[in-house]
Design a protein around this motif. Structure first.
Motif, mmCIF file in Angstrom:
data_model
loop_
_atom_site.group_PDB
_atom_site.id
_atom_site.type_symbol
_atom_site.label_atom_id
_atom_site.label_comp_id
_atom_site.label_asym_id
_atom_site.label_seq_id
_atom_site.Cartn_x
_atom_site.Cartn_y
_atom_site.Cartn_z
ATOM 1 N N SER A 1 -16.158 66.493 -2.004
ATOM 2 C CA SER A 1 -16.990 67.693 -1.987
ATOM 3 C C SER A 1 -16.081 68.903 -2.128
ATOM 4 C CB SER A 1 -17.836 67.786 -0.715
ATOM 5 O OG SER A 1 -17.022 67.998 0.432
ATOM 6 N N HIS A 2 -16.659 70.011 -2.609
ATOM 7 C CA HIS A 2 -15.822 71.132 -3.028
ATOM 8 C C HIS A 2 -16.632 72.420 -2.988
ATOM 9 C CE1 HIS A 2 -12.993 73.456 -5.448
ATOM 10 N NE2 HIS A 2 -12.186 72.418 -5.541
ATOM 11 N N ALA A 3 -16.005 73.505 -2.579
ATOM 12 C CA ALA A 3 -16.634 74.823 -2.631
ATOM 13 C C ALA A 3 -16.655 75.321 -4.069
ATOM 14 C CB ALA A 3 -15.876 75.818 -1.749
ATOM 15 N N GLY A 4 -17.708 76.048 -4.431
ATOM 16 C CA GLY A 4 -17.772 76.561 -5.790
ATOM 17 C C GLY A 4 -19.018 77.384 -6.026
ATOM 18 N N LEU A 5 -19.041 78.045 -7.162
ATOM 19 C CA LEU A 5 -20.171 78.866 -7.572
ATOM 20 C C LEU A 5 -20.442 78.673 -9.052
ATOM 21 C CD1 LEU A 5 -19.598 82.365 -5.875
ATOM 22 C CD2 LEU A 5 -21.518 80.821 -5.492
ATOM 23 N N GLU A 6 -21.717 78.769 -9.422
ATOM 24 C CA GLU A 6 -22.096 78.737 -10.832
ATOM 25 C C GLU A 6 -22.423 80.143 -11.335
ATOM 26 O OE1 GLU A 6 -22.007 75.752 -12.591
ATOM 27 O OE2 GLU A 6 -21.088 75.128 -10.698
ATOM 28 N N ARG A 7 -22.115 81.134 -10.551
ATOM 29 C CA ARG A 7 -22.406 82.534 -10.868
ATOM 30 C C ARG A 7 -21.340 83.413 -10.238
ATOM 31 N NH1 ARG A 7 -23.796 84.407 -6.058
ATOM 32 N NH2 ARG A 7 -24.865 83.044 -4.561
ATOM 33 N N GLN A 8 -21.416 84.699 -10.520
ATOM 34 C CA GLN A 8 -20.500 85.644 -9.890
ATOM 35 C C GLN A 8 -20.899 85.847 -8.434
ATOM 36 O OE1 GLN A 8 -17.951 85.589 -12.355
ATOM 37 N NE2 GLN A 8 -17.643 87.548 -11.302
ATOM 38 N N ALA B 1 -20.736 90.677 -0.643
ATOM 39 C CA ALA B 1 -20.527 90.070 0.674
ATOM 40 C C ALA B 1 -19.846 88.714 0.543
ATOM 41 C CB ALA B 1 -21.865 89.922 1.397
ATOM 42 N N GLU B 2 -20.276 87.927 -0.435
ATOM 43 C CA GLU B 2 -19.662 86.622 -0.649
ATOM 44 C C GLU B 2 -18.199 86.767 -1.044
ATOM 45 O OE1 GLU B 2 -23.875 84.735 -2.289
ATOM 46 O OE2 GLU B 2 -22.256 85.244 -3.670
ATOM 47 N N ASP B 3 -17.937 87.714 -1.916
ATOM 48 C CA ASP B 3 -16.557 87.918 -2.355
ATOM 49 C C ASP B 3 -15.675 88.373 -1.196
ATOM 50 O OD1 ASP B 3 -14.786 87.828 -4.681
ATOM 51 O OD2 ASP B 3 -14.545 89.975 -4.322
ATOM 52 N N ALA B 4 -16.256 89.138 -0.273
ATOM 53 C CA ALA B 4 -15.496 89.570 0.902
ATOM 54 C C ALA B 4 -15.112 88.377 1.761
ATOM 55 C CB ALA B 4 -16.322 90.564 1.712
ATOM 56 N N LEU C 1 -12.449 78.550 -5.602
ATOM 57 C CA LEU C 1 -13.785 78.142 -6.002
ATOM 58 C C LEU C 1 -13.730 77.503 -7.384
ATOM 59 C CD1 LEU C 1 -15.850 81.303 -4.939
ATOM 60 C CD2 LEU C 1 -15.435 79.218 -3.630
ATOM 61 N N ARG C 2 -14.454 76.380 -7.543
ATOM 62 C CA ARG C 2 -14.534 75.725 -8.854
ATOM 63 C C ARG C 2 -15.990 75.435 -9.198
ATOM 64 N NH1 ARG C 2 -9.599 73.114 -6.737
ATOM 65 N NH2 ARG C 2 -7.851 73.878 -7.991
ATOM 66 N N THR C 3 -16.297 75.462 -10.486
ATOM 67 C CA THR C 3 -17.649 75.156 -10.939
ATOM 68 C C THR C 3 -17.879 73.639 -10.878
ATOM 69 O OG1 THR C 3 -17.005 74.859 -13.248
ATOM 70 C CG2 THR C 3 -17.537 77.118 -12.532
ATOM 71 N N ARG C 4 -19.128 73.220 -11.024
ATOM 72 C CA ARG C 4 -19.428 71.790 -11.013
ATOM 73 C C ARG C 4 -18.748 71.076 -12.177
ATOM 74 N NH1 ARG C 4 -25.839 71.583 -9.208
ATOM 75 N NH2 ARG C 4 -25.617 73.116 -7.531
#
Length: 269
Positions: A191-198, A202-205, A219-222
C-alpha cells in the motif's frame, strides 16, 4: 521527559519517528511527546490522516487473511513498525491457523525492542533490525532464514512504507529483490500514499511537514505504484483505493480523502 522502561537507552526522545507517529495515529501508546506533537501538527491541517492509518491497517488484515485462507503460511513484514493491535501474527491467529511463521523487520529501535518484548513467547515469529531497502542483506539475515523456508511461498508485506523511499533509491528494484527470492506462489502486498490530482493547500501543508521531516514522504499515482510490481501478476481487484481492496462487512466506512492511498496484492507465477 522521563524515559519509558520500554524505550532503548540510545533512542532520541526529542526526534519524531515514522513508526511511532503511525502508532499514535492508530491510538497506540508507544510514542513520545515529539511523535505526538508532530502527529498533531499534521492532524490539525489534515484530520483524515488518522482514518487513513486505520484504513491501511484494515487492508493489512484483509490481505493477510486472504492469503492465509489460500494456504500461504509465511509472512515477511517489512517496515512493520510498532506491533499494535491487528498485526500479522494476531490476524493469522484469529483465522485459527497455528502453523504460520512471521518475521517482523524495522529499523526503528523502539519498534524492534517492543516487538522483541511482545513476541518473546509467540512461536513461529522473529524480529529483525534491518533496512528494507537492502533486500539481499536482509534476506541473508540468519534470523530470517531460521524462521522462513524459501522453498515455500512467502508473502512479502510492504504496507505503507515505500512512500518513504525516493525514486533515486529505486523502489521497484526493492520490490523485485524480494519477489526474486520467493518461489512461484509467493506474493507482494503493498500500500502507498498518493494522489490522482493536485493537492489542496491544506493537504500540501500536511505533506510539506513530512517532506521536511527526517523521513520525507513521496506521493505516487496508481500508475506509478502499479509499475513497482514489475512482471508480477496483480490480483483482483487490481491497484485500487485502500478501502476498495476486498472490503468486508465489518470494515470501517471509507474515510473522506481515502484517495490519498492505494493498495494491491501481486503474485509471482
Amino acid at each position: 521527559m522521563e524515559r519509558p522502561s520500554w524505550a532503548p537507552a540510545d533512542v532520541d526522545l526529542d526526534r519524531p519517528s515514522v513508526a511511532r507517529v503511525y502508532d499514535y495515529y492508530l491510538g497506540g501508546s508507544h510514542n513520545f511527546a515529539a511523535d505526538r506533537a508532530f502527529g498533531e501538527q499534521v492532524l490539525k491541517v489534515m484530520p483524515v490522516v488518522a482514518a487513513l492509518a486505520r484504513s491501511n491497517r484494515a487492508f493489512l488484515r484483509r490481505a493477510v487473511s486472504t492469503l492465509a485462507a489460500q494456504g500461504v503460511r509465511q509472512f515477511l513484514d517489512l517496515g512493520s513498525g510498532i506491533p499494535t493491535v491487528g498485526n500479522v501474527h494476531e490476524v493469522i491467529a484469529d483465522s485459527g491457523i497455528s502453523d504460520a511463521r512471521v518475521v517482523y523487520v524495522d529499523h526503528d529501535p523502539v519498534a524492534v525492542a517492543h516487538s522483541h518484548a511482545i513476541l518473546a513467547d509467540v512461536p513461529g515469529t522473529a524480529v529483525v533490525a534491518g533496512d528494507l531497502r537492502r533486500p539481499a542483506d536482509l534476506l541473508a539475515e540468519p534470523e530470517v532464514r531460521a524462521v522462513l523456508d524459501f522453498n515455500q511461498p512467502i508473502a512479502f508485506l510492504l504496507v505503507a512504507v515505500l512512500h518513504f523511499v525516493p525514486d533515486e533509491q529505486r523502489p521497484a528494484d526493492i520490490v523485485s529483490g524480494y519477489a526474486a527470492a520467493g518461489v512461484p506462489g509467493s506474493y507482494v502486498v503493498l500500500s502507498h500514499a498518493g494522489l490522482e490530482r493536485q493537492p489542496t493547500p491544506a493537504e500540501d501543508a500536511a505533506w510539506e511537514m513530512y517532506r521536511k521531516s527526517p523521513t520525507p514522504l513521496i506521493l505516487r499515482t496508481r500508475a506509478q505504484v502499479a509499475a513497482l510490481f514489475g512482471d508480477l501478476t496483480v490480483v483482483e481487484p487490481g491497484v485500487v483505493a485502500t478501502h476498495e481492496w476486498r472490503p468486508g462487512p465489518d470494515d470501517e466506512a471509507a474515510p473522506e480523502g481515502d484517495a490519498f492511498g492505494c493498495a494491491a496484492v501481486a503474485r509471482k507465477d
